[in-house]
Scaffold this active site. Structure first.
Site, PDB file in Angstrom:
ATOM      1  N   SER A  49      54.899  34.755 -20.281  1.00 40.65           N
ATOM      2  CA  SER A  49      56.319  34.716 -19.898  1.00 40.65           C
ATOM      3  C   SER A  49      56.987  33.371 -20.153  1.00 40.65           C
ATOM      4  CB  SER A  49      56.465  35.085 -18.420  1.00 40.65           C
ATOM      5  OG  SER A  49      55.983  36.395 -18.188  1.00 40.65           O
TER       6      SER A  49
ATOM      7  N   GLU B  49      15.994 -11.903 -13.380  1.00 42.75           N
ATOM      8  CA  GLU B  49      15.595 -11.653 -14.765  1.00 42.75           C
ATOM      9  C   GLU B  49      14.922 -12.842 -15.437  1.00 42.75           C
ATOM     10  OE1 GLU B  49      15.693  -8.844 -16.606  1.00 42.75           O
ATOM     11  OE2 GLU B  49      16.412  -7.727 -14.856  1.00 42.75           O
TER      12      GLU B  49
END
Length: 776
Positions: free
Chosen positions: A478, A188
């Site tokens: 249930s 960079e």
């Protein structure tokens, strides 16, 4: 002697001279003034942003400490990941606190001091085929004493960055490995430590490229400082909130001036630290990955300090174009870019030839995306919502608060894995009927304290942030039946004059029509199977619909509804009608877990809790959870009877297959299946852990599977792993008001010697049968 001739300038000539001087100096003065103005303006901007960045310390969310025990389900690699998440540094030998050394089948580590003050390094050995810890022992003492447990420090789960869908983990410059810094500089900005914020050499090369190019977009020669200025100080978004990619000469000029100012205000190390904490490095699910600290964890499952040179090169290479070089999606492209960075490091003189060749040969090893397990995002969202009700958003993102939660990262990982495996299995079972993706959720908490230890709100947080545990209102089916029987047992105390209803009470399980408000209700049993005369224990164990509605009719539908809505205070009020006995209303998995926790606690209501403590940056306590005395909402005797009946569900009822799946601990629970098989549930608990699992489709499409087949295996998978390494515990003995009497299993009456099927049944004292069985 003649006087020298005096030179006289005409007014016209003077005006010309003044005009020329103005043309020459005015642009200089104006330009200098503008430059000074812009410099001062940029200086103020830099000062404000630097001050804001130093004060931008978001709240940190911590899980509870992990306790390592022999027998617990945890692999060697799993422990290495835990230590990396705790920011332990990998060394050849652990010489000080916060260091570890992995070997082929063990991990030696020097724990940081925790509450117990332990500071001796330990070795944890594993049997890899069983994926479990086999022993924990000291290695620095002569005795090499084995330990029953070792507690690690609380684990940082995530930072709270407000509504931004980003993940980052701040690191200091001193924590960055040298090869990571060199990799970033090589690809960079090689002259970063020598230029003043602008790189004249790179700038000249860019100018040449621009002169030769026909493109209207200028080529850049941005330094790291300029990139930081662009992405942090000049950060702009469009109307949709996305970052813009503006590239113009004006923008470049702003970046250049701002970079020059920034270099005067901050050191090179501070600039590089900010840059590497801000840089965008790809996407994980719906979250953006910002900073090398988070990227190291997401891509390699490591703390940034433990990155190897090839791993550092990969991250450095991703800075230019994170998504095209994302190793999760573009492995070959990512490898080529990594190698490009490695060669750049050699060209820059940062590494030698042998080191370069070794790095080029290294395989590209990345962790599979694991946002759901590594960050517990559904749980974090819940905590964030709860905190937002008590703290200002600005305080949560700037005041460096420490949020200590009830989350157990080990159990959270087990829960996520169990749900994923279980839903994949269900998907395979229904693939011939539909290609739609089945969903599910899991919540686990400790009954006595109410501490919520694991929460998985869906199959994948990256695909859907909808938290089904908290938000999905589904019919419990249930799983509600136990509350019908609980209502019947409570009636014994509310009106002693009524005939008592007990686990031995017999009802007829046969086709029947129920009338309510001049309407007929005709329930049917699973697969139209009817048992005839049965005890309530048998009715609950086998989830018999008709028998359960008959119990609700006996006790009163209004009392069933009142127990849920008023006594337990769960969710929205439900209406009293026959179908409610079979769970024909809506509730969230969180509400079902809260209700079952009342049963698990013997009738005491212990609300679930997620946040234990909130501390400020100075170590002060802003909030400390103090559990209020639990409220008794049910009689202990009633709850005791129901727990005993729920044990039968697992031992001999609809959940009996749990034993075949390898679950052997003492537990109580209930399966749940709704009409047309739209929802599948299992809610169950041991004395130490309660878990509720739901499986279904978000659009309410029928799954076509019962709770026994779809939800129970997930519950078993999680509970088996969660209880590994824990000492076996039994449910507490019944209270004094409960007695045991031997009865005939078929008639519910007192057993006689000739009765072939007997059982020791549980009763509230005074309700036990007096009549002997006459059927045998």
């Amino acid at each position: 002697m003649n006087e020298p001739e005096r030179r006289v300038y005409s007014a016209r000539r003077l005006r010309i001279v003044v005009a020329l001087l103005t043309l020459i100096f005015l642009p200089i003065v104006v330009g200098s003034s503008l430059l000074i103005y812009q410099y001062l303006r940029m200086s103020v901007l830099v000062a404000q942003r630097l001050s804001g960045e130093k004060g931008r310390l978001p709240a940190r969310v911590y899980a509870r400490p992990l306790i390592l025990r022999p027998g617990m389900e945890l692999t060697r690699d799993g422990l290495v990941k835990v230590l990396n998440r705790l920011r332990y540094a990998e060394r050849e030998r652990p010489g000080e606190a916060g260091q570890f050394t992995p070997t082929e089948s063990a991990v030696a580590f020097f724990p940081r001091p925790v509450l117990d003050g332990a500071s001796e390094p330990l070795v944890v050995s594993f049997v890899t085929d069983k994926q479990k810890v086999t022993r924990v022992r000291e290695i620095r003492t002569r005795s090499k004493q084995r330990l029953e447990a070792q507690t690690l420090e609380p684990e940082l789960v995530t930072y709270l960055y407000g509504e931004d869908r980003e993940k980052r983990r701040r690191v200091r410059y001193e924590e960055l490995p040298e090869h990571l810094v060199k990799a970033v500089l090589a690809i960079e900005d090689r002259r970063f430590f020598s230029h003043p914020g602008l790189d004249p050499i790179g700038l000249a090369a860019a100018v040449v490229r621009n002169l030769r190019s026909d493109s209207a977009i200028p080529h850049g020669a941005s330094t790291i400082t300029q990139q930081l200025c662009k992405n942090f100080f000049l950060r702009r978004t469009d109307e949709h909130g996305y970052l813009t990619a503006e590239r113009s000469y004006r923008r470049k000029a702003q970046e250049a001036l701002l970079a020059f100012v920034l270099e005067r205000r901050a050191s090179k190390q501070e600039i590089l630290e900010m840059y590497l904490n801000e840089v965008y490095l790809g996407q994980s699910g719906s979250f953006g990955i910002n900073g090398v600290g988070e990227a190291a964890r997401i891509y390699f499952g490591k703390d940034v300090t433990n990155l190897t040179l090839p791993e550092s090169a990969l991250l450095a290479g991703m800075i230019q174009s994170p998504n095209p070089y994302n190793p999760f999606r573009h492995e070959q492209r990512a490898r080529e870019r990594r190698n490009e960075v490695v060669r750049a490091m050699r060209d820059a003189g940062f590494i030698d030839e042998p080191t370069m060749q070794e790095a080029l040969r290294a395989p590209l090893l990345v962790e599979p995306p694991s946002l759901d397990t590594s960050d517990a995002p559904y749980f974090v969202d819940l905590v964030g919502q709860q905190l937002a009700e008590r703290y200002a958003a600005k305080d949560l993102t700037t005041q460096n608060l420490s949020i200590y939660t009830t989350l157990d990262m080990h159990l959270q990982g087990l829960a996520q894995q169990a749900l994923e495996r279980g839903l994949d299995r269900v998907q395979g079972m229904i693939k011939k009927r539909t290609t739609a993706q089945v969903q599910g959720s899991l919540i686990a908490l400790e009954p006595a304290s109410g501490r919520l230890v694991a929460l998985v709100g869906g199959r994948s947080y990256g695909r859907s942030q909808y938290n089904r545990v908290m938000q999905a209102r589904r019919q419990p089916g249930s799983t509600f039946k136990p509350f019908v029987y609980l209502t019947a047992f409570e009636a014994t105390f509310e009106d002693p004059s009524l005939p008592p209803i007990t686990p031995a009470t017999v009802v007829e399980d046969a086709p029947a029509v129920f009338f309510f408000e001049d309407k007929e209700y005709i329930p049917t049993n699973y697969e139209d199977s009817y048992y005839g005369m049965v005890t309530l224990r048998t009715a609950l164990a086998h989830s018999l619909n008709v028998a359960t509605v008959k119990v609700a009719e006996m006790v009163g539908y209004d009392k069933v509804a009142a127990l849920w809505s008023k006594k337990l205070g769960i969710g929205a009020p439900i209406q009293p009608y026959p179908a409610v006995a079979l769970g024909a209303f809506e509730a969230t998995p969180f509400e079902m877990a809260s209700a079952y926790n009342v049963i698990a606690n013997g009738g005491l209501k212990v609300p679930p809790v997620t946040i234990l403590r909130v501390g400020d940056e100075k170590g002060g306590v802003l909030e400390q959870h103090q559990s209020p005395p639990p409220e008794r909402v049910l009689h202990e005797e009633s709850a005791s009877l129901l727990v005993d009946m729920l044990k039968s569900v697992i031992k001999e009822g609809t959940a009996a297959s749990a034993a075949g799946l390898g679950f052997t601990a003492e537990a109580a629970g209930k399966t749940g299946t709704t009409n047309d098989y739209r929802d599948a549930w299992f809610a169950g608990f041991t004395p130490d852990l309660l878990c509720v699992v739901w499986v279904g489709f978000d659009d309410n499409t029928p799954v076509g599977l019962s709770g026994t087949r779809a939800a129970l295996p997930i519950w078993v998978d999680f509970m088996k792993a969660a209880l590994d390494g824990q000492p076996a515990t039994e449910f507490p003995p019944p209270p004094e008001g409960v007695v045991f009497v031997e009865i005939d299993r078929d008639t519910g009456l007192l057993a006689k010697p000739a009765c072939p099927r007997k059982r020791l049944e549980v009763f509230i004292a005074g309700t036990e049968p007096r009549e002997p069985c006459g059927a045998h």
